[in-house]
Design an enzyme around this catalytic site. Structure first.
Site: not given
Length: 256
Positions: A68, A96, A159
């Protein structure tokens, strides 16, 4: 430094036979290695990504999987994924998808901050929100974080903050979903050879990796398959009494 061990896939097993597992961000790195591992163990896979060429490669490599195109940064990432999957329940959900970016604190702006947080934090939230009712009793959710949360490396603040948010979220998801027998755990990869730092200039990347490796007791980077092996355990019934845990796959980096 020690030699890198063999990264052969295990002999085919039926550990995931009859189980449907969704892996977001499966076109490369740990996600791709996880798809290979779970396919070898009989999983019915749903794999997502954004790069059209890599998605085509997934379709060729995993002809039985549902592949997908799904952008984790989109406000509709969850509903889009739900609509593409049909009505069958889910036995494993591996959140993930993500990307890395660095910047000195004085150079962080709203656009770069929002872009990273949209993919790395909001995306998993919306994906789980949309798919929560499809999770079967006894299923497993796995969230990919990073040892950047603990390294305090310069220029990685945004991050690291995003990956820390996922650890916090996974703890609360584990509590909330436990009443349905659903487990939620966090994979915390360290320096894994995935090309994840390829966005850095070569000199900067080399310096960064040298600094990190100097702190790794095993003295080497890990392989995507080594991380995927731990992910497969956490997604499987072998980890049926494991929830709200953080599994570091980092060669000892965060446990010195």
């Amino acid at each position: 430094m020690s030699d890198i061990p063999s990264s052969r896939l295990p002999a085919s097993t039926d550990r995931f036979a009859g189980k449907r597992v969704v892996i977001t961000g499966a076109t490369s790195g740990i996600g791709r290695a996880g798809a290979e591992r779970l396919a070898a163990e009989g999983a019915d896979l749903v794999l997502t990504g954004t790069d059209s060429h890599r998605l085509d490669d997934l379709r060729s490599s995993f002809p039985d999987a549902l592949v997908v195109a799904n952008d984790a940064s989109s406000p509709t990432t969850g509903s889009d994924l739900l609509a593409a999957m049909g009505s069958r329940g889910i036995d494993g959900l591996w959140l993930n998808a993500g990307f890395a970016a660095t910047a000195p604190v004085a150079e962080v702006d709203a656009a770069s901050f929002d872009a990273l947080m949209a993919t790395n934090v909001r995306g998993p939230f919306l994906q789980l929100a949309a798919l929560a009712t499809r999770l079967n009793t006894g299923s497993s959710v796995l969230v990919t974080s990073s040892t950047s949360v603990y390294e305090a490396a310069p220029t990685t603040a945004v991050y690291a903050a995003g990956k820390a948010a996922l650890i916090a979220a996974a703890q609360t998801w584990a509590s909330e979903l436990a009443v349905r027998g659903i487990r939620v755990n966090t994979l915390v990869p360290g320096p894994i050879d995935t090309g994840f730092r390829d966005f850095m200039p070569p000199d900067t990347r080399a310096e960064f990796e040298e600094t990190v490796l100097g702190s790794v007791p095993l003295g080497r980077v890990g392989t995507p398959r080594e991380a995927a092996a731990v992910a497969a355990f956490l997604l499987s019934d072998d980890a049926s009494y494991v929830t709200a845990s953080r599994y570091a796959v980092d060669g000892g980096l965060t446990h010195r």
